[in-house]
Each structure stands twice: as structure tokens, then as C-alpha cells.
Design a protein around this motif. Structure first.
Motif, PDB file in Angstrom:
ATOM      1  N   TYR A 236      -1.806   0.812  -3.289  1.00  0.00           N
ATOM      2  CA  TYR A 236      -0.671   1.168  -4.141  1.00  0.00           C
ATOM      3  C   TYR A 236       0.353   2.052  -3.428  1.00  0.00           C
ATOM      4  O   TYR A 236       1.567   1.788  -3.485  1.00  0.00           O
ATOM      5  N   GLN A 237      -0.112   3.102  -2.751  1.00  0.00           N
ATOM      6  CA  GLN A 237       0.813   4.038  -2.100  1.00  0.00           C
ATOM      7  C   GLN A 237       1.694   3.326  -1.075  1.00  0.00           C
ATOM      8  O   GLN A 237       2.924   3.494  -1.075  1.00  0.00           O
ATOM      9  N   SER A 241       5.760   2.505  -1.093  1.00  0.00           N
ATOM     10  CA  SER A 241       6.571   3.028   0.005  1.00  0.00           C
ATOM     11  C   SER A 241       7.376   1.913   0.661  1.00  0.00           C
ATOM     12  O   SER A 241       8.573   2.069   0.935  1.00  0.00           O
ATOM     13  N   PRO A 266       3.973   7.612  -5.100  1.00  0.00           N
ATOM     14  CA  PRO A 266       3.177   8.848  -5.100  1.00  0.00           C
ATOM     15  C   PRO A 266       3.680   9.834  -4.036  1.00  0.00           C
ATOM     16  O   PRO A 266       4.119   9.425  -2.957  1.00  0.00           O
ATOM     17  N   THR A 340      -2.583   5.291   5.980  1.00  0.00           N
ATOM     18  CA  THR A 340      -2.100   6.386   5.142  1.00  0.00           C
ATOM     19  C   THR A 340      -2.829   7.683   5.464  1.00  0.00           C
ATOM     20  O   THR A 340      -4.062   7.728   5.516  1.00  0.00           O
TER      21      THR A 340
END
Length: 395
Positions: A236-237, A241, A266, A340
Motif C-alpha cells: 500500500y505505501q 507513493s 502514509p 521501504t
């Protein structure tokens, strides 16, 4: 004393070297751009959480004002004095990092205990470790020919303990950054290739072990390889992005007009602040930012090359590696080029500890630029006599 209260204006700067003056103004430029981006990236989030859109921005201004006072003091303090206190500060900050590992003492945020809470203030000791690690790493590896075996082993063990304690928080990204910085300082000092190869293999082994036993780190790497496989879960992050940066196109959506920062992306004010920058300023803005970082790194390398003092040369290299390297790692994460991590963008991301550490590193670099013509007192020849010195000596 007024120049410490308003540190940007200082008449003494005209007597500095050209490199020191340029680095000082580029630091202020970097800081100014970061504040502009943070204002936009944090406003909606702060308004939602605290009913005050300026909440994060005002607190960042306070931290930066404190940091600039320290910055202005440090650029006037001889590196030798900082090298003398660096060993003791290393041990002090190491103690604070170890405190975060004690249940109930470290503040647990998102499953990690990297902070110490003092009233309403959160401090991250691993951030404060960075400038002192640069200083002491330069002192140890720059003065390697003058240290006996026990002194060398002692400091290698302390450095290892620092990296292990940060890794246990857990904080793999900061551990890797600190380890790479020490490795590059040692490489620049001219240590034998056999030492460097074995150390690199040991560091890689530690990283593999950490990823093997920590499921969330393993998931981050897998989601990095294909974030679209689980766009609402582990990926998701990165997906949000990439959507933000892609939406920016060539020229960006315009300042303050990012849509992804409106509770889709986020951590828009910290880890993924570059995604907000990319959406609002587009490809052209990203290129200009990279050019600024390139020019800063180039100036830092010029300072290191011109510096005649071996230890100070290594201080400049270490400070440059963390400031520029951490920036590129943050950009790499936001663009999907790297897995990440939780590394902030120096002088961009919200955070008092990171801001203070970044300004300290910039001050070290500028101070070296002011002292670049100082002679090197450290014997580097293999035939030079081996003088026994204190393990806490910087020479």
C-alpha cells in the motif's frame, strides 16, 4: 550574541573560505525548500489530528531554530575540540539507545522502540548517534597507524555494539546507513582491502539474519519487488507513493495541490515527503532537487580533497555520506527503487532529532571547509613510529 539568535545573518562569514560560504548558503537553501514542502505536506494531516494545520510546521520551526543556534556555534568550534568529546558522547548516546531496548522505557511507535519520551517530546537517540559516529569513526580510522591492537579492537567492538543495538530496536535502515558510513570512512582512510571485504560480508550477513527473523522486514522486501500484488496490504505505501509521483507529471499539480497527501499516502510529512514533492513539483522539480544534492555533494568532496588533515578529511566524507546518502535512500524508497524504510529526508521531513542531527552534520562539513588548510599531524608511513595513545584520543 545576536548572530546566534538569528544565525542566518553573520558578518564574520565574509572571512570564510569560498567552499565554507557556499556550503553554508546551500544548507540554508536546502532548509528553506524543506520548510516549504513540509508546510504543504503536513497541513491537512495536522488539521485532522490537532485541529491546527500549523501544528507540525510550527514545531519544526522551533526545532530548526534551536538547531541553527547549535549550527552557528559548531561552525566556530575547532574540530579538535569536538574530536575530544566525541568518544564520551558516543558512549552517552549508546547508553540512551540501550535504554530504548528496556521494556517500559522506550516509546513504542508502530512496533519499534526507537524513541525516548520526555514529557511531550520524543527523542530518537540513533539520530544523535550519526554525527558523533562520523567524528569518532574518522578519529579511529584516520589515526589507525597510531593505535595499538587493543585500542583498535576496543573501538571495533564499540562500533559493532552500536550497530547491533540500533538493529534490535528494530531499525535496519539506520543500522545499514551507519554501517555503510563507517565502512566508507575506513575505505577512504586506506585500510587494507582484506579488512574491508570481510567487514562488508559480515554486515551483509547481519542484514540477511535480521530480514530472516523479522517478518515485517521480509514483507517489505517482497512488496518492493511487486507492490501491485497486494496494493491494499503490504504494497500500500509504495503504491500510493508511486501514484503521487506519477500524478505530478512533468511540471507537477502545483504547490499545495497534492491529492495523495489527503489521507491516502502514509507518512506524507516524514518517510514519504518526497512523494508529495514529486506530485506538486513534478519531474522538473525532482530534477532540480537532485541537482541541488549533486552540487552539495560536489562541494563536500572538493572540501575533502583539499583538506590536508587526514582526520578532518574523513569527517567531511562521513558527513557528506550521511546527508546525501540518506536523502538518496529516501528518494529511492519513494520512487520504488529501494525497499521501504523509515529513513527521513534530511532537512525536509518532520522531526526534531533528525533536524538537529542533520544541522550538526552540515556544521561539521562547513567547519572542515574552514580548516581545510590545516596540516596533517598523523603519520601515515608504515615506517613511522607507533605511538601508544589513549583509546579516547583523536590522534
Amino acid at each position: 550574541m545576536w548572530q546566534y539568535i538569528i544565525p542566518i545573518f553573520d558578518p564574520d562569514v565574509k572571512n570564510w573560505s569560498a567552499e565554507a560560504r557556499l556550503l553554508r548558503w546551500m544548507t540554508f537553501l536546502w532548509l528553506s525548500v524543506g520548510l516549504v514542502v513540509l508546510f504543504s505536506a503536513s497541513y491537512a494531516l495536522a488539521d485532522s489530528r490537532f485541529d491546527n494545520g500549523l501544528y507540525y510546521f510550527v514545531r519544526q520551526l522551533i526545532w530548526l531554530w534551536i538547531g541553527l543556534i547549535g549550527f552557528n556555534f559548531l561552525v566556530r568550534l575547532p574540530i579538535e575540540k569536538l574530536l575530544k568529546i566525541a568518544p564520551w558522547m558516543i558512549l552517552l548516546v549508546l547508553g540512551l539507545i540501550l535504554i530504548t531496548l528496556i521494556p517500559g522505557l522506550g516509546a513504542n511507535i508502530n512496533g519499534a522502540t526507537r524513541w525516548i519520551k520526555i514529557g511531550p517530546i520524543l527523542l530518537q537517540p540513533s539520530e544523535f548517534m550519526k554525527p558523533f559516529l562520523v567524528l569518532q569513526g574518522a578519529a579511529v580510522f584516520g589515526g589507525w597507524p597510531r593505535l595499538n591492537v587493543n585500542q583498535r579492537l576496543t573501538w571495533i567492538a564499540i562500533f559493532g555494539l552500536i550497530l547491533a543495538s540500533i538493529l534490535l530496536q528494530p531499525n535496519l535502515s539506520t543500522t545499514a546507513l551507519c554501517g555503510i558510513t563507517l565502512w566508507l570512512i575506513a575505505l577512504a582512510s586506506g585500510l587494507p582491502l582484506s579488512y574491508m571485504t570481510s567487514t562488508a560480508l559480515l554486515g551483509l550477513t547481519m542484514a540477511v539474519v535480521s530480514v530472516t527473523f523479522r517478518e515485517y522486514q521480509r514483507k517489505r522486501i517482497l512488496s518492493f519487488l511487486d507492490p501491485w500484488q497486494d496494493p491494499r496490504g503490504d504494497g500500500y505505501q509504495l503504491v500510493q507513493s508511486l501514484l503521487a509521483i506519477g500524478s505530478g507529471g512533468t511540471t507537477g499539480s502545483g504547490y499545495g495541490l497534492s491529492q495523495q497527501k489527503l489521507f491516502y499516502l502514509p507518512f506524507p510529512d516524514t518517510d514519504f515527503i518526497f512523494a508529495v514533492f514529486g506530485e506538486e513539483f513534478g519531474f522538473i522539480g525532482g530534477i532540480l532537487l537532485l541537482i541541488m544534492l549533486f552540487l552539495y555533494a560536489t562541494l563536500a568532496l572538493i572540501v575533502a580533497v583539499k583538506c590536508r588533515h587526514r582526520i578532518k578529511k574523513l569527517v567531511a566524507i562521513g558527513a557528506m555520506v550521511i546527508l546525501i546518502g540518506q536523502s538518496l535512500l529516501n528518494i529511492g524508497v519513494a520512487t520504488g527503487s529501494l525497499p521501504t524504510t523509515g529513513l527521513p529526508f534530511p532537512l525536509f521531513s518532520y522531526g526534531g532529532s533528525s533536524s538537529l542531527a542533520s544541522l550538526f552534520l552540515a556544521a561539521l562539513l562547513i567547519r572542515v571547509a574552514r580548516e581545510e588548510n590545516d596540516p596533517d599531524p598523523v603519520p601515515t608511513s608504515k615506517k613511522s613510529p607507533q605511538k601508544t595513545v589513549s583509546v579516547f584520543s583523536h590522534q
